[in-house]
Design an enzyme around this catalytic site. Structure first.
Site, PDB file in Angstrom:
ATOM      1  CB  CYS A  32      -1.582   3.381  10.205  1.00  0.00           C
ATOM      2  SG  CYS A  32      -2.896   3.989  11.279  1.00  0.00           S
ATOM      3  NE  ARG A  80      -3.397  -0.115   2.953  1.00  0.00           N
ATOM      4  CZ  ARG A  80      -3.927  -0.027   4.178  1.00  0.00           C
ATOM      5  NH1 ARG A  80      -3.856  -1.059   5.005  1.00  0.00           N
ATOM      6  NH2 ARG A  80      -4.538   1.070   4.563  1.00  0.00           N
TER       7      ARG A  80
END
Length: 335
Positions: free
Chosen positions: A290, A213
């Site tokens: 995150c 990601r």
């Protein structure tokens, strides 16, 4: 294995903003083992409050609040991190609550400023560190995470109970002062990203999402959200700080934190020896991020376990808040 941690209790003086009365904040260890928590619960006159802070990603077919009713540590209450939060202009969940919201939640849990609060989750180590970050950001230093969470507790042969938690008498919890430098805003992240890493005033940004990601090779779990990363940030997936443990007689696993030495090694692997030394010497601040501000708490706690004086803040909106803004610069690939 889950180790045993002794308790240190230096006294710190804090002041509250509602009544400005003097209170004592006891500094508890960041982690406690299941056996240590059991000893604390058994201590005469001990003011120990246990909160189940379990949380799952929106695409995970589980309901933590229902699971709590089915099984929890005796005496625990359920802390819904999406409820004990403040509204976000972008509609994001589990953002840091206001001091008033935090105070009211603790009053409903029967928690006082001197209570030792132990937080756990059902995955071992996942969402409990974020809850601990919240407590510490509001100056409630008498707070800890149960290493191994509910699975680790059960493996030690310790009892659980089921059913809805009994309501406790409301306590008085004065509105606390918020330690503002513990949380970073979007504007602060953009300003920091514009500085080269060679700038001694630039803080190191650690991204807890998966490497795929971070590099942009895999999509975000939130539909329509671009993958990639904040410029000049490093990839340090939160799982790198954790050990996976098997649950005997089951194909399930749970997580615990690595040792301090192994955590240090993982930090060096992610940012290099020079940056790691500056971080652990307190000469360079760190910002953790995150997907939505949850697992950034794992990096925050892991860094504190290496060296508690490390200067670590958390980008509350994290990648979701950053990538939702069309003006954000997004990098891809490896730093």
């Amino acid at each position: 294995m889950i180790g045993s941690i002794s308790i240190r209790t230096p006294l710190l003086t804090t002041f509250t903003t509602r009544t400005m009365t003097r209170s004592i904040s006891i500094k508890a260890p960041l982690l406690v083992s299941p056996r240590t928590l059991q000893e604390l619960r058994s201590s005469p006159n001990a003011d120990v409050k246990i909160l189940d802070a379990s949380w799952t990603m929106p695409n995970v077919p589980r309901n933590p609040s229902k699971e709590f009713v089915e099984k929890h540590v005796p005496g625990a209450r359920y802390l819904d991190l999406d409820e004990v939060a403040s509204p976000s202009e972008l509609g994001l969940k589990h953002m840091m609550p206001s001091a008033q919201v935090f105070s009211e939640a603790l009053e409903n849990f029967g928690i006082t400023p001197t209570s030792h609060v132990v937080l756990y989750d059902s995955q071992g180590i996942f969402s409990a560190p974020r809850a601990l970050f919240m407590f510490r950001a509001f100056g409630h230093n008498n707070s800890s995470v149960l290493d191994g969470g509910l699975p680790g507790w059960e493996i030690e042969g310790l009892p659980t109970e089921m059913g809805h938690a009994e309501k406790t008498l409301k306590s008085a919890y004065p509105v606390p002062a918020f330690v503002s430098e513990t949380v970073r805003s979007y504007e602060e992240m953009v300003s920091n990203a514009a500085k080269p890493l060679s700038d001694p005033l630039a803080e190191i940004v650690l991204d807890a999402r998966s490497l795929e990601r971070y590099t942009g090779l895999e999509p975000e779990p939130r539909p329509g959200l671009s993958s990639g990363h904040i410029p000049n940030s490093f990839s340090l997936p939160f799982r790198a700080f954790l050990q996976t443990n098997a649950i005997p007689g089951s194909d399930k696993t749970f997580t615990t934190f690595l040792s301090a030495n192994d955590l240090r090694r993982k930090l060096v692997e992610a940012v290099g020896t020079e940056h790691a030394q500056l971080i652990l010497q307190g000469k360079r601040g760190v910002r953790t991020t995150c997907g939505s501000g949850m697992t950034a708490g794992i990096l925050w706690l892991g860094l504190k376990l290496i060296e508690e004086s490390t200067l670590v803040s958390l980008y509350d909106e994290s990648w979701t808040g950053y990538a939702l803004r069309p003006e954000s610069r997004i990098d891809r690939g490896v730093l």
